[in-house]
Design a protein around this motif. Structure first.
Motif, PDB file in Angstrom:
ATOM      1  N   GLY A 144       1.482 -10.930  -8.169  1.00  0.00           N
ATOM      2  CA  GLY A 144       2.650 -10.345  -7.525  1.00  0.00           C
ATOM      3  C   GLY A 144       2.388  -9.208  -6.562  1.00  0.00           C
ATOM      4  N   ALA A 145       1.167  -8.678  -6.531  1.00  0.00           N
ATOM      5  CA  ALA A 145       0.879  -7.597  -5.581  1.00  0.00           C
ATOM      6  C   ALA A 145       0.895  -8.148  -4.156  1.00  0.00           C
ATOM      7  CB  ALA A 145      -0.476  -6.969  -5.884  1.00  0.00           C
ATOM      8  N   ALA A 146       1.419  -7.354  -3.219  1.00  0.00           N
ATOM      9  CA  ALA A 146       1.456  -7.786  -1.826  1.00  0.00           C
ATOM     10  C   ALA A 146       0.124  -7.538  -1.126  1.00  0.00           C
ATOM     11  CB  ALA A 146       2.569  -7.048  -1.084  1.00  0.00           C
ATOM     12  N   ASP A 147      -0.613  -6.526  -1.605  1.00  0.00           N
ATOM     13  CA  ASP A 147      -1.889  -6.176  -0.972  1.00  0.00           C
ATOM     14  C   ASP A 147      -2.707  -5.349  -1.956  1.00  0.00           C
ATOM     15  OD1 ASP A 147      -3.890  -5.954   0.903  1.00  0.00           O
ATOM     16  OD2 ASP A 147      -2.618  -5.081   2.464  1.00  0.00           O
ATOM     17  N   TYR A 148      -3.996  -5.179  -1.657  1.00  0.00           N
ATOM     18  CA  TYR A 148      -4.912  -4.441  -2.529  1.00  0.00           C
ATOM     19  C   TYR A 148      -5.815  -3.597  -1.655  1.00  0.00           C
ATOM     20  CZ  TYR A 148      -7.966  -3.705  -6.628  1.00  0.00           C
ATOM     21  OH  TYR A 148      -8.660  -3.162  -7.680  1.00  0.00           O
ATOM     22  N   VAL A 149      -5.807  -2.287  -1.881  1.00  0.00           N
ATOM     23  CA  VAL A 149      -6.646  -1.358  -1.121  1.00  0.00           C
ATOM     24  C   VAL A 149      -7.562  -0.629  -2.105  1.00  0.00           C
ATOM     25  CG1 VAL A 149      -6.675   0.681   0.364  1.00  0.00           C
ATOM     26  CG2 VAL A 149      -4.884  -1.048   0.649  1.00  0.00           C
ATOM     27  N   THR A 150      -8.846  -0.586  -1.792  1.00  0.00           N
ATOM     28  CA  THR A 150      -9.818   0.032  -2.685  1.00  0.00           C
ATOM     29  C   THR A 150      -9.989   1.518  -2.371  1.00  0.00           C
ATOM     30  OG1 THR A 150     -11.027  -2.071  -2.790  1.00  0.00           O
ATOM     31  CG2 THR A 150     -12.186  -0.103  -3.529  1.00  0.00           C
ATOM     32  N   LYS A 151     -10.012   2.345  -3.428  1.00  0.00           N
ATOM     33  CA  LYS A 151     -10.328   3.768  -3.274  1.00  0.00           C
ATOM     34  C   LYS A 151     -11.833   3.941  -3.132  1.00  0.00           C
ATOM     35  CE  LYS A 151      -6.554   5.574  -6.187  1.00  0.00           C
ATOM     36  NZ  LYS A 151      -6.268   6.309  -7.446  1.00  0.00           N
ATOM     37  N   PRO A 152     -12.300   4.900  -2.323  1.00  0.00           N
ATOM     38  CA  PRO A 152     -11.515   5.741  -1.423  1.00  0.00           C
ATOM     39  C   PRO A 152     -11.021   4.936  -0.227  1.00  0.00           C
ATOM     40  CG  PRO A 152     -13.848   6.167  -1.109  1.00  0.00           C
ATOM     41  CD  PRO A 152     -13.743   5.211  -2.262  1.00  0.00           C
ATOM     42  N   PHE A 153      -9.807   5.189   0.210  1.00  0.00           N
ATOM     43  CA  PHE A 153      -9.194   4.379   1.264  1.00  0.00           C
ATOM     44  C   PHE A 153      -9.238   5.114   2.606  1.00  0.00           C
ATOM     45  CE2 PHE A 153      -5.992   6.712  -1.169  1.00  0.00           C
ATOM     46  CZ  PHE A 153      -5.413   7.505  -0.182  1.00  0.00           C
ATOM     47  N   ASN A 154      -9.193   4.321   3.668  1.00  0.00           N
ATOM     48  CA  ASN A 154      -9.085   4.861   5.020  1.00  0.00           C
ATOM     49  C   ASN A 154      -7.592   5.014   5.337  1.00  0.00           C
ATOM     50  OD1 ASN A 154      -8.598   4.237   8.098  1.00  0.00           O
ATOM     51  ND2 ASN A 154     -10.696   5.000   7.973  1.00  0.00           N
ATOM     52  N   THR A 155      -7.174   6.212   5.717  1.00  0.00           N
ATOM     53  CA  THR A 155      -5.739   6.466   5.899  1.00  0.00           C
ATOM     54  C   THR A 155      -5.121   5.593   6.991  1.00  0.00           C
ATOM     55  OG1 THR A 155      -6.253   8.328   7.365  1.00  0.00           O
ATOM     56  CG2 THR A 155      -5.881   8.828   5.049  1.00  0.00           C
ATOM     57  N   LYS A 156      -5.832   5.392   8.093  1.00  0.00           N
ATOM     58  CA  LYS A 156      -5.288   4.561   9.173  1.00  0.00           C
ATOM     59  C   LYS A 156      -5.104   3.119   8.713  1.00  0.00           C
ATOM     60  CE  LYS A 156      -6.954   7.170  13.190  1.00  0.00           C
ATOM     61  NZ  LYS A 156      -7.770   7.129  14.429  1.00  0.00           N
ATOM     62  N   GLU A 157      -6.073   2.638   7.932  1.00  0.00           N
ATOM     63  CA  GLU A 157      -5.961   1.268   7.430  1.00  0.00           C
ATOM     64  C   GLU A 157      -4.784   1.141   6.466  1.00  0.00           C
ATOM     65  OE1 GLU A 157      -8.387  -2.059   4.756  1.00  0.00           O
ATOM     66  OE2 GLU A 157      -9.294  -0.093   5.150  1.00  0.00           O
ATOM     67  N   LEU A 158      -4.634   2.121   5.572  1.00  0.00           N
ATOM     68  CA  LEU A 158      -3.541   2.065   4.610  1.00  0.00           C
ATOM     69  C   LEU A 158      -2.188   2.107   5.325  1.00  0.00           C
ATOM     70  CD1 LEU A 158      -2.435   2.028   1.754  1.00  0.00           C
ATOM     71  CD2 LEU A 158      -2.741   4.512   1.661  1.00  0.00           C
ATOM     72  N   LEU A 159      -2.048   2.987   6.317  1.00  0.00           N
ATOM     73  CA  LEU A 159      -0.802   3.056   7.070  1.00  0.00           C
ATOM     74  C   LEU A 159      -0.508   1.739   7.784  1.00  0.00           C
ATOM     75  CD1 LEU A 159      -1.044   6.652   8.585  1.00  0.00           C
ATOM     76  CD2 LEU A 159       0.621   5.848   6.904  1.00  0.00           C
ATOM     77  N   ALA A 160      -1.548   1.097   8.288  1.00  0.00           N
ATOM     78  CA  ALA A 160      -1.366  -0.197   8.956  1.00  0.00           C
ATOM     79  C   ALA A 160      -0.893  -1.257   7.960  1.00  0.00           C
ATOM     80  CB  ALA A 160      -2.673  -0.640   9.615  1.00  0.00           C
ATOM     81  N   ARG A 161      -1.473  -1.246   6.764  1.00  0.00           N
ATOM     82  CA  ARG A 161      -1.079  -2.225   5.748  1.00  0.00           C
ATOM     83  C   ARG A 161       0.365  -1.986   5.293  1.00  0.00           C
ATOM     84  NH1 ARG A 161      -5.414  -4.994   2.990  1.00  0.00           N
ATOM     85  NH2 ARG A 161      -7.431  -4.506   3.926  1.00  0.00           N
ATOM     86  N   ILE A 162       0.759  -0.710   5.212  1.00  0.00           N
ATOM     87  CA  ILE A 162       2.147  -0.391   4.861  1.00  0.00           C
ATOM     88  C   ILE A 162       3.089  -0.889   5.956  1.00  0.00           C
ATOM     89  CG2 ILE A 162       3.785   1.522   4.602  1.00  0.00           C
ATOM     90  CD1 ILE A 162       1.482   3.071   3.200  1.00  0.00           C
ATOM     91  N   ALA A 163       2.725  -0.641   7.211  1.00  0.00           N
ATOM     92  CA  ALA A 163       3.552  -1.075   8.345  1.00  0.00           C
ATOM     93  C   ALA A 163       3.724  -2.592   8.347  1.00  0.00           C
ATOM     94  CB  ALA A 163       2.937  -0.602   9.655  1.00  0.00           C
ATOM     95  N   VAL A 164       2.657  -3.307   7.986  1.00  0.00           N
ATOM     96  CA  VAL A 164       2.721  -4.775   7.927  1.00  0.00           C
ATOM     97  C   VAL A 164       3.749  -5.232   6.890  1.00  0.00           C
ATOM     98  CG1 VAL A 164       1.442  -6.838   7.208  1.00  0.00           C
ATOM     99  CG2 VAL A 164       0.407  -5.224   8.806  1.00  0.00           C
ATOM    100  N   GLN A 165       3.775  -4.559   5.740  1.00  0.00           N
ATOM    101  CA  GLN A 165       4.725  -4.935   4.693  1.00  0.00           C
ATOM    102  C   GLN A 165       6.168  -4.739   5.156  1.00  0.00           C
ATOM    103  OE1 GLN A 165       3.927  -6.570   1.939  1.00  0.00           O
ATOM    104  NE2 GLN A 165       1.800  -6.435   2.649  1.00  0.00           N
ATOM    105  N   PHE A 166       6.437  -3.650   5.842  1.00  0.00           N
ATOM    106  CA  PHE A 166       7.793  -3.416   6.333  1.00  0.00           C
ATOM    107  C   PHE A 166       8.144  -4.391   7.450  1.00  0.00           C
ATOM    108  CE2 PHE A 166       7.277   1.050   4.596  1.00  0.00           C
ATOM    109  CZ  PHE A 166       8.167   0.842   3.559  1.00  0.00           C
ATOM    110  N   ARG A 167       7.173  -4.719   8.285  1.00  0.00           N
ATOM    111  CA  ARG A 167       7.425  -5.701   9.347  1.00  0.00           C
ATOM    112  C   ARG A 167       7.715  -7.072   8.751  1.00  0.00           C
ATOM    113  NH1 ARG A 167       2.724  -5.461  12.709  1.00  0.00           N
ATOM    114  NH2 ARG A 167       1.815  -7.178  11.540  1.00  0.00           N
ATOM    115  N   ASN A 168       6.974  -7.433   7.698  1.00  0.00           N
ATOM    116  CA  ASN A 168       7.213  -8.717   7.041  1.00  0.00           C
ATOM    117  C   ASN A 168       8.594  -8.772   6.414  1.00  0.00           C
ATOM    118  OD1 ASN A 168       4.661  -9.563   7.715  1.00  0.00           O
ATOM    119  ND2 ASN A 168       3.751  -9.163   5.718  1.00  0.00           N
ATOM    120  N   ALA A 169       9.034  -7.643   5.841  1.00  0.00           N
ATOM    121  CA  ALA A 169      10.352  -7.606   5.201  1.00  0.00           C
ATOM    122  C   ALA A 169      11.450  -7.838   6.228  1.00  0.00           C
ATOM    123  CB  ALA A 169      10.557  -6.266   4.501  1.00  0.00           C
ATOM    124  N   VAL A 170      11.261  -7.272   7.433  1.00  0.00           N
ATOM    125  CA  VAL A 170      12.273  -7.433   8.485  1.00  0.00           C
ATOM    126  C   VAL A 170      12.275  -8.851   9.024  1.00  0.00           C
ATOM    127  CG1 VAL A 170      12.921  -6.727  10.815  1.00  0.00           C
ATOM    128  CG2 VAL A 170      12.226  -5.012   9.144  1.00  0.00           C
TER     129      VAL A 170
END
Length: 221
Positions: free
Chosen positions: A91-117
Motif C-alpha cells: 500500500g505504500a506509494a513510494d519508498y525513500v531510504t534514509k539519509p534522504f536527499n531533500t530535493k529528491e524527496l520534495l520531487a517525490r512528494i510533488a509527484v504524489q500530489f500531481r498524481n492525485a490531481v
C-alpha cells in the motif's frame, strides 16, 4: 494548502522535514509513535503521510495497512529490497531510504500530489486555507477541525464546489435537500449565519459573503 503528516519518533529528522516542507508551502502535522499516528488519523485526514518504520508502539509496518485513501511515502533506514517490495505491494506509494536527499524527496512528494490531481480520485476540496474531506465529512482550517452540523457541511461543500459563482438560495435549497431535508427557506439564513460564525472563529476571516437579493458565494481574498 496541502497537509502532510510526518510520523517519525526522531525529533531531529522530524524538525528537518517540517522546516523543509513549511518553506515549500505545505501545512505540517506530526506524530511521534505508531499509536499516536492512528489517533491523529482518526480525527483528521492529511493529504500525504511520511512514514518511518521503526516507531515506538505500533511499527510503521503495522500502521501502513490502517491508512486508507492517503498516499504514503515510507522514509526508512532499512535498505533491504524485499522489505521495500513488500511495503510497496502493501500500500505504500513510494519508498525513500534514509539519509534522504531533500530535493529528491520534495520531487517525490510533488509527484504524489500531481498524481492525485490527474487521477481525479481525490476526495479533498480546498478553498484558501479551508480543507473539506468528502469521504470523512471533516472540515479543517489550517489543520484545525471545525465541528459543523449536517446542514452547515452541505452548504459549505456546495459553495466550495462552485468557488467563483454566486449560488442562489433556490439552488442551495434544491441541491442540499437530499442531505438535509430539515433545511427550509426560512431557516437557511440561520444555518449560513452559524456556518460563517464557526469559520470566522478560527482566524477571524470571513469566508462566505452574501450577494444581496441573489444568494451566497465564497469570498475571494
Amino acid at each position: 494548502m496541502n497537509n502532510i503528516l510526518i510520523i517519525d519518533d526522531d525529533i531531529h529528522i522530524g524538525n528537518v522535514l517540517e522546516e523543509m516542507l513549511t518553506k515549500e508551502g505545505y501545512a505540517v502535522s506530526r506524530a511521534y509513535s505508531g499509536t499516536e499516528a492512528i489517533l491523529v488519523l482518526s480525527h483528521s485526514k492529511p493529504d500525504l503521510v511520511l512514514l518511518d518504520l521503526m516507531l515506538p508502539g505500533l511499527s510503521g509496518e503495522e500502521v501502513l495497512p490502517q491508512i486508507k485513501g492517503i498516499p504514503v511515502i515510507v522514509i526508512s533506514a532499512k535498505v533491504d529490497i524485499d522489505n521495500k517490495v513488500d511495503l510497496l505491494l502493501g500500500g505504500a506509494a513510494d519508498y525513500v531510504t534514509k539519509p534522504f536527499n531533500t530535493k529528491e524527496l520534495l520531487a517525490r512528494i510533488a509527484v504524489q500530489f500531481r498524481n492525485a490531481v490527474t487521477s481525479g480520485t481525490t476526495s479533498i476540496l480546498k478553498f484558501n486555507d479551508i480543507t473539506l474531506d468528502t469521504d470523512m465529512h471533516v472540515v479543517t482550517i489550517d489543520g484545525n477541525e471545525i465541528k459543523l452540523t449536517r446542514t452547515e457541511y452541505a452548504i459549505l461543500k456546495l459553495l466550495i464546489q462552485n468557488p467563483t459563482q454566486v449560488v442562489t438560495k433556490t439552488l442551495l435549497l434544491e441541491r442540499i435537500s437530499e442531505d438535509t431535508p430539515d433545511c427550509t427557506e426560512s431557516s437557511l439564513k440561520m444555518h449560513i449565519s452559524n456556518l460563517r460564525k464557526k469559520l470566522r472563529e478560527i482566524n477571524e476571516k470571513d469566508y462566505i459573503e452574501a450577494v444581496w437579493g441573489i444568494g451566497f458565494k465564497m469570498k475571494a481574498e
